[in-house]
Design an enzyme around this catalytic site. Structure first.
Site: not given
Length: 935
Positions: A313, A335, A662
Site C-alpha cells: 500500500h 494490494e 494590494n
C-alpha cells in the site's frame, strides 16, 4: 477499580512525591505504576484531560529514570503540581474543568488513542501502528500543499491531462491511507471526489476540491492538536455525491483495471524524493520476503499479512505520486489480492502466494530500474512481462488456475557464503562443516523482547532501555513484566510474544556461528557477505539517508556552535597577540578556525528551507481574491526553491499577504477594456520572485497594473501633514510615503484593502527581520516591490567601528560607503543641521558619541570616518573614530532589561571577550530626528 482503590493510589502517590529524588529509582518506578492506574481510572470515568496528563506524567517519570531530562528536580516539582490536581479531583470531587494542569503535560500524544481538539477521543483501529499514524498526520501539510498547487495549476486545455491524473492519484492515495487508519469520514469524501474526477473535471469541481482541501487541513490540524475539530462538511459531500451517485447507478458490473503496456519513462521533478522512495521501497520489499516466508508456513498469520499489505500500500501511494505507473499498478493489483486475504475471502496458498512472491520480485526489478536511472540519467525501462503478472493476479482473484508463473528475476550462479570464505582462505572447509553441524542442532529460543521489536510492538530503543533498567535495578524481574509496568505493551502483547516464542525457531546464521566458535572474525564475514551481495545486485546509486530533527534541538545546536565560534576567536586573538612566539600553535589555531567556520556554515544550512510553501499560499490568495474582486489575473512564480532561514520564511508570510492583496485590489485594473486601451492584455499579471543577490535574498512582488498614483499620494500626504509640498522629493521618497501608518489613497474601503493599516505593518515586519523594502513604479505599466532580507537571523556580516573606547557593529546590509570628508563637503543648512554633499545631494550628518554619551570621542567630521548608511528611503552619515574591520557576528540578545533600547538591535561577544553592540540604523534615524542633541 473501586473508588477506595483509586483514593489509596493517589494518597500513595502523594507520599512518594514528598520524599522522592531523581536517584530513587525504586520509588520512581512505584510512582510510574500509580500514574498508570490513575490514567486507566480517568479513562473509565470519562476524564479525558486527566487521562492525558496522567499518561504524560508517567512518561516524564520514565525520562527521569532513564536520565533523559536536563533538570530532573524541576520535573519532580511539575509532578508535584500534577499530583495536587489529582487529589482535588479524586479526594475532593472537584470538576475536571476547574483544574488547571501544567500546560506542558496537557499536550496529547499519538498513541492507541488520539485526543482531538474538541475533546473527543478517536480510537485507532486494532492493527494500526500509532507511530505510522503520527507520521501520516505529520506528512499531510506537505501533501495538502501539493494538492493545492495542482488545483492552482489547473486551467482548460490539453496540458491539464497530467494535472488531472496527478490530482486523482493524490486523492486515491489519501482515500486508501485514511481507510486503513480508520479515518472513515475522510475516506468517504475522497472516494466521492475520486469518482467525480473520473467523470470529468469542471470549474465547479475545482472549487469543491479547494473546499475539500481546506476542510482536510482543519481536520488534520485538529488531530495534531493545533486547532478545534471542524464539523463534517455535509453540504460539500452532497455536492460531490450528486453526480457520483448518478454515475454509480449507471454502472452494471465492477470496473476492471485496464492492463496496458508500459512505456519507458524519464525521471522528472524532485529527484531527492525519488531517492527517498528507492531507499524506503527497498526496505519494504526486503521485509516482505521475510513475512511471506512466514505466511507460506502459516497462511493465516495476521501480523505478517498486515505487514505485507502495508508495504504494498505504501509503495503504491508513493509511486503514484511520483508518476511511476508500472510500480503503482503492480503494487495496486497485489494490494487488492492481499486485501481479499485480510478479509478471509481467499487463502495465501499455492498459486496465490506464488503470485505475491512474483509481485515482490517484479517490484524489486522495477525499483532497481529506478535506481539505475538515477545513476545514469537514462529512461526507466519497463519489464517485459508486467502485463502477464497483472493478468495472473486477476486470474487468482477470479479463482482460476494459473498455468505458468513467470519468474522475471534473472538467474545467477550465486556462490554460498561458505564457498566464498573458503575461496578467500579466511576459513577452512573443516571449519565450515563444523559450523553447519552446529547450525542443524537445537537452537536457543528467540527472546521475548526481540519478538516485540520484530512485530513493532515496542521500538528497539525502548527494548534497550528495559534491558538497562533490568540490569541495574530489577535483576529478578522478567523483561515482559518491566515492559508492561512501563506501559510499553499490554499483557496480551506479552502473551502473543510468548506464543510466537514457542513456534519453530530460525537456526543461527552461518556467519554468526563461525564467529562464535572462533574460526574467523566479524570483519571477514562482512567482507564475504558484501562479495555475495555484489553478485545479486546491479550497481546502485548512492541513496542518502534522511532523519527528522526537532527544531528546538537544531536551534540549540546552532547556538552552541555560535558559542564555539566566539570561544575560538578569543583563543585566536590571544595567539595573535603573542606574535611569533608560538608558530606551531598559530598554525593549529588557523586550522581550528577553518574547521569552526565550516561547521558554522553547515549548521546554518540545516535551518535553511525553500520558500516554496509561502509562495504557494500566495497563489491561493490571488485565486480567491481574483474571484472576489471579479478581476482576471494570472499569477506567476519563480525561485520557489530559493532557501531562507526557517524563522525568516515563517515571518515573511504576513508582509507578502499585504503586498499581494494590494497588487490585486489597487494594482490590477478592474476593467479588461481599460487594459486593452493601454496596449496590455486583458488578463492582469502578478509576479512573485525570489533570488540571491549580493549575499542577500531578494523577493519581488510585481504587477502590470496601473502603477502608483503619484498625484494622489502627494495630495493625501499634504492633507495629513506628512509633507508641505512635492518640491525636492524624489519618486522613491514619494513612493515610500505609503508606508506611513494609516496612509491610503483608496476612495472606497473594500473587504480586501483600503483601510491604510497594511503597508506600515509590512515595513515594520520586514525591518524586524533586518530587511529593507524598495518600490519602483511606472504609471500605466505597474509596480515592483523588492524586499531585501538576510539569509539568516542568527549571524550577520557587520562592520566593527570604534567610538571613543567603545565598539559597535553596523550591519553591512545598511552600509552604502565609508569616507573621510573634507571641510568643503560639509555644510550647515537651516532646519537640517550639518549635512554632507554626497553624489549630488545633501544627507544629514550625526555623531554617535552624542547619542550614546561616549566621552573622548572624535568630534570633528574631518578627523574621523563618516559611514553613510541607509534605512528605508533615507540616507544619513554617522561619525565614528575609526573602522576596525569587517567580520561575521553571532547575534546575542541583550535580555529583557535592555530590550527595546532605541538604536540597538542586539549584542555580540568580541574576540577579546568584551561586548559590542549591534546598531539598529532605523532606530538611530528615528532618535536622530527627535533629538537635537544628537546633531
Amino acid at each position: 477499580m473501586a473508588e477506595t482503590g483509586i483514593e489509596t493510589t493517589v494518597e500513595k502517590l502523594s507520599e512518594l512525591a514528598v520524599f522522592v529524588s531523581p536517584g530513587d529509582l525504586q520509588e520512581l518506578a512505584q510512582m510510574h505504576t500509580c500514574l498508570i492506574e490513575i490514567r486507566e481510572w480517568a479513562k473509565s470515568q470519562g476524564f479525558n484531560k486527566t487521562a492525558i496528563v496522567a499518561d504524560n506524567s508517567a512518561d516524564l517519570v520514565e525520562k527521569i529514570v532513564l536520565q533523559e531530562i536536563d533538570n530532573p528536580d524541576e520535573a519532580l516539582k511539575t509532578l508535584s503540581q500534577v499530583i495536587s490536581c489529582f487529589q482535588q479531583i479524586i479526594l475532593a470531587n472537584a470538576s475536571e474543568t476547574e483544574i488547571v494542569y501544567p500546560e506542558e503535560l496537557q499536550q496529547k500524544k499519538m498513541g492507541n488513542i488520539v485526543v482531538q481538539g474538541s475533546g473527543q477521543v478517536l480510537e485507532l483501529p486494532e492493527n494500526v501502528d500509532p507511530e505510522i499514524f503520527q507520521q501520516f498526520i505529520q506528512s499531510q501539510d506537505s501533501n495538502l500543499e501539493e494538492m493545492e498547487s495542482l488545483l492552482l495549476s489547473y486551467n482548460k486545455g490539453e496540458e491539464n491531462k497530467e494535472i488531472i491524473a496527478e490530482l486523482k492519484r493524490k486523492v486515491h492515495t489519501l482515500k486508501g491511507e485514511t481507510g486503513i487508519l480508520g479515518l472513515n469520514d475522510i475516506q468517504d469524501l475522497c472516494h466521492l471526489a475520486e469518482d467525480r474526477i473520473e467523470q470529468g473535471v469542471t470549474q465547479e469541481l475545482i472549487d469543491d476540491l479547494f473546499a475539500l482541501k481546506d476542510w482536510l487541513k482543519k481536520k488534520f490540524d485538529a488531530i495534531a492538536g493545533k486547532g478545534t475539530m471542524p464539523p463534517f462538511p455535509n453540504e460539500l459531500r452532497r455536492k460531490l455525491s450528486k453526480e457520483a451517485r448518478k454515475e454509480e447507478g449507471e454502472q452494471t458490473e465492477k470496473k476492471v483495471t485496464e492492463i496496458k503496456k508500459f512505456e519507458p519513462k524519464v525521471l522528472e521533478g524532485d529527484l531527492d524524493l525519488v531517492k527517498d522512495f528507492v531507499q524506503e521501497a527497498t526496505e519494504h520489499l526486503d521485509n516482505c520476503d521475510v513475512h511471506l516466508l512466514t505466511l507460506e508456513t502459516d497462511p493465516e498469520e495476521s501480523d505478517a499479512l498486515n505487514a505485507v499489505f502495508r508495504a504494498f500500500h505504501t509503495i503504491k501511494g508513493v509511486s503514484g505520486f511520483l508518476g511511476l505507473d508500472e510500480i503503482k499498478q503492480i503494487s495496486h493489483e497485489a494490494e487488492n489480492l492481499l486485501d481479499r486475504a485480510r478479509k478471509k475471502e481467499l487463502l495465501l496458498v499455492g498459486d496465490t502466494i506464488d503470485v505475491v512472491f512474483e509481485a515482490v520480485d517484479a517490484l524489486k526489478e522495477c525499483v532497481e530500474a529506478v535506481r539505475k536511472a538515477l545513476t545514469t540519467g537514462e529512461p526507466i525501462m519497463p519489464r517485459e512481462n508486467s502485463g502477464e503478472l497483472i493478468e495472473n493476479i486477476h486470474q487468482v482473484l477470479q479463482g482460476k488456475k494459473i498455468t505458468t508463473i513467470s519468474r522475471e528475476k534473472p538467474k545467477k550462479n550465486i556462490a554460498k557464503l561458505g564457498e566464498i570464505m573458503v575461496g578467500s582462505e579466511s576459513v577452512s572447509e573443516d571449519s565450515i562443516q563444523r559450523a553447519l553441524t552446529l547450525q542443524k542442532g537445537p537452537t536457543e529460543p528467540v527472546k521475548v523482547g526481540e519478538i516485540l521489536v520484530k512485530y513493532n510492538v515496542i521500538s528497539s530503543k525502548q527494548f534497550e532501555k528495559v534491558l538497562e533498567l533490568q540490569k541495574k535495578e530489577f535483576p529478578n524481574k522478567l523483561i515482559g513484566e518491566l515492559v508492561v509496568e512501563l506501559g510499553y505493551a499490554t499483557e496480551e502483547d506479552i502473551q502473543n510474544a510468548l506464543e510466537k516464542q514457542k513456534q519453530s525457531q530460525e537456526p543461527p546464521k552461518l556467519g554468526e556461528l563461525l564467529i562464535q566458535i572462533g574460526e574467523t572474525d566479524a570483519k571477514e564475514v562482512v567482507q564475504a557477505l558484501r562479495t555475495q551481495r555484489a553478485q545479486t545486485l546491479t550497481p546502485q546509486a548512492t541513496i542518502a539517508e534522511a532523519i527528522k530533527v526537532d527544531a528546538n534541538r537544531l536551534d540549540q545546536l546552532v547556538d552552541m556552535i555560535g558559542e564555539l565560534v566566539i570561544a575560538e576567536s578569543m583563543v585566536a586573538r590571544e595567539v595573535e597577540l603573542q606574535g611569533d612566539l608560538y608558530t606551531d600553535l598559530s598554525r593549529h589555531v588557523g586550522q581550528l578556525d577553518k574547521i569552526t567556520r565550516e561547521l558554522q556554515l553547515m549548521a546554518m544550512s540545516l535551518r535553511m528551507i525553500p520558500i516554496k510553501s509561502t509562495f504557494q499560499k500566495m497563489a491561493r490568495l490571488v485565486r480567491d481574491l481574483s474571484k472576489k474582486t471579479g478581476k482576471l489575473i494570472e499569477f506567476h512564480t519563480s525561485g520557489e526553491d530559493t532557501e531562507l532561514d526557517k524563522t525568516v520564511v515563517d515571518k515573511i508570510g504576513d508582509p507578502l499577504v499585504h503586498m499581494v492583496r494590494n497588487s490585486v485590489d489597487h494594482g490590477i485594473e478592474s476593467n479588461p477594456e481599460e487594459r486593452i486601451k493601454k496596449g496590455k492584455p486583458p488578463i492582469g499579471n502578478i509576479y512573485l520572485r525570489a533570488y540571491h543577490s549580493g549575499g542577500n535574498i531578494h523577493i519581488q512582488v510585481e504587477d502590470d497594473g496601473a502603477g502608483l498614483n503619484r498625484e494622489a499620494i502627494i495630495k493625501k500626504a499634504i492633507e495629513r501633514g506628512l509633507i508641505r509640498s512635492e518640491e525636492g522629493l524624489s519618486d522613491r521618497e514619494i513612493w515610500n510615503l505609503i508606508f506611513e501608518p494609516g496612509f491610503s489613497t483608496a476612495q472606497v474601503v473594500t473587504e480586501v484593502s483600503g483601510r491604510g493599516v497594511g503597508m506600515d505593518v509590512v515595513k515594520k515586519n520586514i525591518e524586524a527581520l533586518r530587511g529593507q523594502v524598495d518600490i519602483q513604479s511606472t504609471p500605466g505599466q505597474g509596480t515592483v516591490f523588492t524586499i531585501r532580507l538576510p539569509l539568516t537571523l542568527a549571524i550577520i556580516d557587520g562592520m566593527v567601528v570604534r567610538v571613543g573606547a567603545e565598539r559597535y557593529i553596523i550591519p553591512t546590509l545598511s552600509i552604502i560607503i565609508s569616507l573621510r570628508p573634507t571641510e568643503k563637503e560639509i555644510n550647515t543648512v537651516v532646519g537640517k543641521g550639518e549635512v554632507l554633499s554626497f553624489h549630488g545631494k545633501l544627507i544629514n550628518l550625526y555623531r554617535l558619541n552624542r547619542l550614546f554619551n561616549i566621552p573622548n570621542a572624535v568630534e570633528n567630521y574631518t578627523d574621523g570616518t563618516v559611514v553613510v548608511v541607509e534605512a528605508g528611503n533615507t540616507q544619513i552619515g554617522l561619525l565614528v573614530d575609526e573602522i576596525l574591520g569587517q567580520q561575521q557576528i553571532v547575534i546575542k540578545s541583550l535580555g529583557e532589561v535592555l530590550k527595546g533600547v532605541p538604536g540597538i538591535a542586539g549584542g555580540a561577544i568580541m574576540p577579546d571577550g568584551k561586548v559590542g553592540l549591534i546598531l539598529d540604523i532605523a532606530g538611530i534615524l528615528k532618535v536622530a530626528e527627535e533629538s537635537v542633541a544628537f546633531v
